[in-house]
Design a protein around this motif. Sequence first.
Motif, PDB file in Angstrom:
ATOM      1  N   UNK A  36     -10.065  14.236  -8.272  1.00 25.21           N
ATOM      2  CA  UNK A  36      -9.900  13.205  -7.235  1.00 25.21           C
ATOM      3  C   UNK A  36     -10.009  13.826  -5.842  1.00 25.21           C
ATOM      4  N   UNK A  37      -9.331  14.971  -5.638  1.00 21.05           N
ATOM      5  CA  UNK A  37      -9.393  15.578  -4.297  1.00 21.05           C
ATOM      6  C   UNK A  37     -10.787  16.136  -3.998  1.00 21.05           C
ATOM      7  N   UNK A  38     -11.418  16.768  -4.991  1.00 22.09           N
ATOM      8  CA  UNK A  38     -12.757  17.319  -4.766  1.00 22.09           C
ATOM      9  C   UNK A  38     -13.755  16.206  -4.442  1.00 22.09           C
ATOM     10  N   UNK A  39     -13.619  15.072  -5.134  1.00 18.92           N
ATOM     11  CA  UNK A  39     -14.516  13.940  -4.853  1.00 18.92           C
ATOM     12  C   UNK A  39     -14.273  13.394  -3.443  1.00 18.92           C
ATOM     13  N   UNK A  40     -13.018  13.445  -3.018  1.00 21.76           N
ATOM     14  CA  UNK A  40     -12.671  12.962  -1.666  1.00 21.76           C
ATOM     15  C   UNK A  40     -13.220  13.903  -0.593  1.00 21.76           C
ATOM     16  N   UNK A  41     -13.137  15.219  -0.852  1.00 21.43           N
ATOM     17  CA  UNK A  41     -13.423  16.208   0.190  1.00 21.43           C
ATOM     18  C   UNK A  41     -14.846  16.764   0.170  1.00 21.43           C
ATOM     19  N   UNK A  42     -15.488  16.776  -1.002  1.00 20.88           N
ATOM     20  CA  UNK A  42     -16.804  17.421  -1.135  1.00 20.88           C
ATOM     21  C   UNK A  42     -17.849  16.346  -1.377  1.00 20.88           C
TER      22      UNK A  42
END
Length: 381
Positions: free
Chosen positions: A239-245
């Motif tokens: 979830x965080x990687x999809x948000x940030x990258x």
Amino acid sequence: MDLTEFDEIRPYNDDELPQILEELIADPAFINAACAAIPNVSFEMLAYQMRGCKTKQDFQKTFCYGILWKIAADYTDGLTLDHTALPDKQKAYTYLSNHRDIILDSGFLSILLIDHGMDTVEIAIGDNLLIYPWIKKLVRVNKSFIVQRALTMRQMLESSARMSRYMHYTVSVKNQSIWMAQREGRAKDSNDLTQDSILKMLAMGGEGDILDRLMEMNIAPTAISYEYDPCDYLKAQEFQLKRDVEGYKKTTQDDLKNMQTGLFGYKGKVHFQVAPCINDVLSTLDRSLSKPELYATISTLIDKRIHANYRIYPGNYVAHDLLSGQATFSAQYTVEEKQHFETYIEKQLARIDIPNKDLPFLREKMLLMYANPLINYQITQ
């Protein structure tokens, strides 16, 4: 019906097994994997036992059954199935379930069915997971049929229609049950909703109108409840990687890590609850409804049956209260259970290793995974 059209996707026929098993026995990558999975038995002995398997079910009972019960013994606090909603054990069903684990959802269901005196299921598996030739062979020995994923729009339509014909043939002619997830891929936040596209695919094969075609599949919604999801921290990380990258995509290596973590991570209690076959309701639906209305109605029906049959654990109640900042469900868990769950969440969060780790965001995502089944269950009560 020309059955050769299924040759590329279907499980192997029993008469094809000797050749395929010899190919596996000669494959160094398979040898390594088999020795890792069954470390206390020599490969010569395993090869001897493989050669003794004359049918796919022989293979499953000789190897898969024992390995899966060992995983259940080592990494769960109990594995249970309630199948009483489907009294006819001779009938073939499509077990349409929520999806938590890439391998174990269908694997655990099969060994539980064997213990209830029933046959194992054929399994729909995405070809994105078949990253080595030996894995593709092994899953087809293990009664899997292949869902082709990376195709053009036109190829996708043709592939879906062929798979649908295969599934109708499997349930209605072979009288063989099938397991299928209610959506493509796992619901990362555990908000389990049936994709209309799955129903559209199921309605491509068979005879009659949409309702006739879906009734031919004997769909039995199935709720799978894991007390703990070993991949929860990997899902939160995603979830965080999809948000940030921008344009983030999981790699083959990520898929392998998810498989391994799912297999050998702690799951707590695991329960399968089969709901009644939906044919009773399908037979009463208004056939003049538009296709979108019809699919939406049936998806909602399946969702309700899955949500109403979740097994709710103390952690689900704790997660809901931690998210809301209230003590709404405090009667449903002890102080020790709350402490245990909070410690578990912190331990899983500590396993996440990414740049700019956003702990409040990750914690909220993890808690939501455990609260969502309860939120959905509440709606059905």
